[in-house]
Write a protein that holds these residues in place. Structure first.
Motif, PDB file in Angstrom:
ATOM      1  N   LEU A  67      39.346  43.606  38.257  1.00 21.78           N
ATOM      2  CA  LEU A  67      39.871  45.086  38.068  1.00 21.78           C
ATOM      3  C   LEU A  67      38.775  45.828  38.041  1.00 21.78           C
ATOM      4  O   LEU A  67      38.508  46.315  38.750  1.00 21.78           O
ATOM      5  CB  LEU A  67      41.168  45.330  37.429  1.00 21.78           C
ATOM      6  CG  LEU A  67      41.567  46.961  37.736  1.00 21.78           C
ATOM      7  CD1 LEU A  67      42.022  47.087  38.777  1.00 21.78           C
ATOM      8  CD2 LEU A  67      42.627  47.151  36.694  1.00 21.78           C
ATOM      9  N   GLY A  68      37.867  46.039  37.240  1.00 26.63           N
ATOM     10  CA  GLY A  68      36.250  46.656  37.800  1.00 26.63           C
ATOM     11  C   GLY A  68      35.530  46.559  38.798  1.00 26.63           C
ATOM     12  O   GLY A  68      34.755  47.548  39.422  1.00 26.63           O
ATOM     13  N   ALA A  69      35.888  45.289  39.394  1.00 24.33           N
ATOM     14  CA  ALA A  69      35.083  44.773  40.630  1.00 24.33           C
ATOM     15  C   ALA A  69      35.843  45.690  41.700  1.00 24.33           C
ATOM     16  O   ALA A  69      34.932  46.007  42.211  1.00 24.33           O
ATOM     17  CB  ALA A  69      35.157  43.401  41.337  1.00 24.33           C
ATOM     18  N   GLY A  70      36.644  46.284  41.369  1.00 32.66           N
ATOM     19  CA  GLY A  70      37.560  46.753  42.294  1.00 32.66           C
ATOM     20  C   GLY A  70      37.383  48.175  42.632  1.00 32.66           C
ATOM     21  O   GLY A  70      36.849  49.126  43.579  1.00 32.66           O
ATOM     22  N   CYS A  88      26.132  46.834  45.790  1.00 33.63           N
ATOM     23  CA  CYS A  88      27.785  46.403  44.613  1.00 33.63           C
ATOM     24  C   CYS A  88      27.674  44.964  44.638  1.00 33.63           C
ATOM     25  O   CYS A  88      27.654  44.561  45.368  1.00 33.63           O
ATOM     26  CB  CYS A  88      28.765  47.235  45.140  1.00 33.63           C
ATOM     27  SG  CYS A  88      30.540  46.862  43.772  1.00 33.63           S
ATOM     28  N   THR A  89      27.985  44.918  43.150  1.00 37.45           N
ATOM     29  CA  THR A  89      28.063  42.941  43.070  1.00 37.45           C
ATOM     30  C   THR A  89      29.699  42.787  42.467  1.00 37.45           C
ATOM     31  O   THR A  89      29.172  43.408  41.241  1.00 37.45           O
ATOM     32  CB  THR A  89      27.176  42.155  42.084  1.00 37.45           C
ATOM     33  OG1 THR A  89      25.834  42.878  42.964  1.00 37.45           O
ATOM     34  CG2 THR A  89      27.497  40.858  42.448  1.00 37.45           C
ATOM     35  N   CYS A  90      30.128  41.914  43.453  1.00 36.25           N
ATOM     36  CA  CYS A  90      31.916  41.893  42.352  1.00 36.25           C
ATOM     37  C   CYS A  90      32.253  40.162  42.445  1.00 36.25           C
ATOM     38  O   CYS A  90      32.078  39.744  43.176  1.00 36.25           O
ATOM     39  CB  CYS A  90      32.879  42.495  43.567  1.00 36.25           C
ATOM     40  SG  CYS A  90      32.993  44.377  43.920  1.00 36.25           S
ATOM     41  N   TYR A  91      32.988  40.207  41.430  1.00 39.59           N
ATOM     42  CA  TYR A  91      32.830  38.779  40.546  1.00 39.59           C
ATOM     43  C   TYR A  91      34.570  39.543  41.081  1.00 39.59           C
ATOM     44  O   TYR A  91      34.977  39.687  40.253  1.00 39.59           O
ATOM     45  CB  TYR A  91      32.502  38.394  39.483  1.00 39.59           C
ATOM     46  CG  TYR A  91      31.037  37.970  39.624  1.00 39.59           C
ATOM     47  CD1 TYR A  91      30.406  37.295  40.149  1.00 39.59           C
ATOM     48  CD2 TYR A  91      30.627  39.600  38.902  1.00 39.59           C
ATOM     49  CE1 TYR A  91      29.198  36.913  40.397  1.00 39.59           C
ATOM     50  CE2 TYR A  91      29.343  39.413  39.406  1.00 39.59           C
ATOM     51  CZ  TYR A  91      28.385  38.205  39.745  1.00 39.59           C
ATOM     52  OH  TYR A  91      27.197  38.309  40.083  1.00 39.59           O
ATOM     53  N   SER A  92      35.500  38.128  41.473  1.00 41.01           N
ATOM     54  CA  SER A  92      36.853  37.784  41.747  1.00 41.01           C
ATOM     55  C   SER A  92      37.376  39.273  41.386  1.00 41.01           C
ATOM     56  O   SER A  92      38.236  39.826  40.954  1.00 41.01           O
ATOM     57  CB  SER A  92      37.033  37.624  40.359  1.00 41.01           C
ATOM     58  OG  SER A  92      36.346  35.653  39.970  1.00 41.01           O
ATOM     59  N   PRO A  93      36.978  40.721  42.906  1.00 40.85           N
ATOM     60  CA  PRO A  93      38.032  41.758  42.753  1.00 40.85           C
ATOM     61  C   PRO A  93      39.483  41.209  43.179  1.00 40.85           C
ATOM     62  O   PRO A  93      40.183  39.659  43.898  1.00 40.85           O
ATOM     63  CB  PRO A  93      36.740  41.893  43.852  1.00 40.85           C
ATOM     64  CG  PRO A  93      36.076  41.004  44.903  1.00 40.85           C
ATOM     65  CD  PRO A  93      36.073  39.668  43.648  1.00 40.85           C
ATOM     66  N   PRO A  94      40.415  42.206  43.468  1.00 41.85           N
ATOM     67  CA  PRO A  94      41.598  42.022  43.854  1.00 41.85           C
ATOM     68  C   PRO A  94      41.820  42.069  45.519  1.00 41.85           C
ATOM     69  O   PRO A  94      41.368  42.409  45.711  1.00 41.85           O
ATOM     70  CB  PRO A  94      42.111  43.363  43.209  1.00 41.85           C
ATOM     71  CG  PRO A  94      41.231  44.144  41.983  1.00 41.85           C
ATOM     72  CD  PRO A  94      39.712  43.703  42.784  1.00 41.85           C
ATOM     73  N   GLY A  95      42.439  40.601  45.386  1.00 44.30           N
ATOM     74  CA  GLY A  95      42.833  40.394  46.195  1.00 44.30           C
ATOM     75  C   GLY A  95      43.547  40.977  47.448  1.00 44.30           C
ATOM     76  O   GLY A  95      44.051  41.843  47.034  1.00 44.30           O
ATOM     77  N   GLY A  96      42.811  41.698  48.248  1.00 49.52           N
ATOM     78  CA  GLY A  96      43.105  42.335  49.427  1.00 49.52           C
ATOM     79  C   GLY A  96      43.191  43.753  49.286  1.00 49.52           C
ATOM     80  O   GLY A  96      43.564  45.024  49.667  1.00 49.52           O
ATOM     81  N   LEU A  97      41.899  43.957  48.156  1.00 44.52           N
ATOM     82  CA  LEU A  97      41.441  45.038  48.195  1.00 44.52           C
ATOM     83  C   LEU A  97      40.912  46.072  49.102  1.00 44.52           C
ATOM     84  O   LEU A  97      41.458  47.490  49.068  1.00 44.52           O
ATOM     85  CB  LEU A  97      39.922  45.076  46.595  1.00 44.52           C
ATOM     86  CG  LEU A  97      39.667  46.462  46.536  1.00 44.52           C
ATOM     87  CD1 LEU A  97      40.780  47.064  45.389  1.00 44.52           C
ATOM     88  CD2 LEU A  97      38.285  46.351  45.627  1.00 44.52           C
TER      89      LEU A  97
END
Length: 108
Positions: A67-70, A88-97
């Motif tokens: 969620l922090g990635a989103g 911005c580096t995202c690890y496992s963001p919510p799908g369909g964000l």
């Protein structure tokens, strides 16, 4: 069911193409709150901008997981006009964000 929130107005305010783009309303609300707090306390300006900035030669890099990635993605879009070198580096963001269009625009 989830009703996605349009990003048209946010895109106009923060200078990105949000026309026809959508985001999870809770993610958007958290990103807006965090942006407000950063602005209200003048945190990024004190650290990175202005004559008296503590670290004027540093670039801003936002990192988040799940969620922090989103939230980080949306916050990065909001800050990109002021900090054009933001990453911005995202690890496992919510799908369909994000839509494919907005996700590819973020890579620029």
């Amino acid at each position: 069911l989830l009703d996605p929130t349009p990003l048209d107005a946010l895109g106009e305010k923060y200078d990105f193409d949000g026309r026809g783009q959508y985001c999870h309303g809770g993610v958007l609300e958290c990103a807006q709150w965090l942006h407000g707090e950063l602005t209200r306390h003048n945190i990024l300006t004190q650290l990175l901008l202005g004559e008296d900035a503590e670290f004027p030669d540093y670039d801003l890099h936002i990192v988040g997981h799940s969620l922090g990635a989103g939230i980080g993605v949306i916050l990065s879009l909001m800050l990109r006009k002021t900090y054009p070198t933001i990453r911005c580096t995202c690890y496992s963001p919510p799908g369909g964000l994000l839509s494919w269009k907005l996700a590819t625009e973020c890579s620029e």
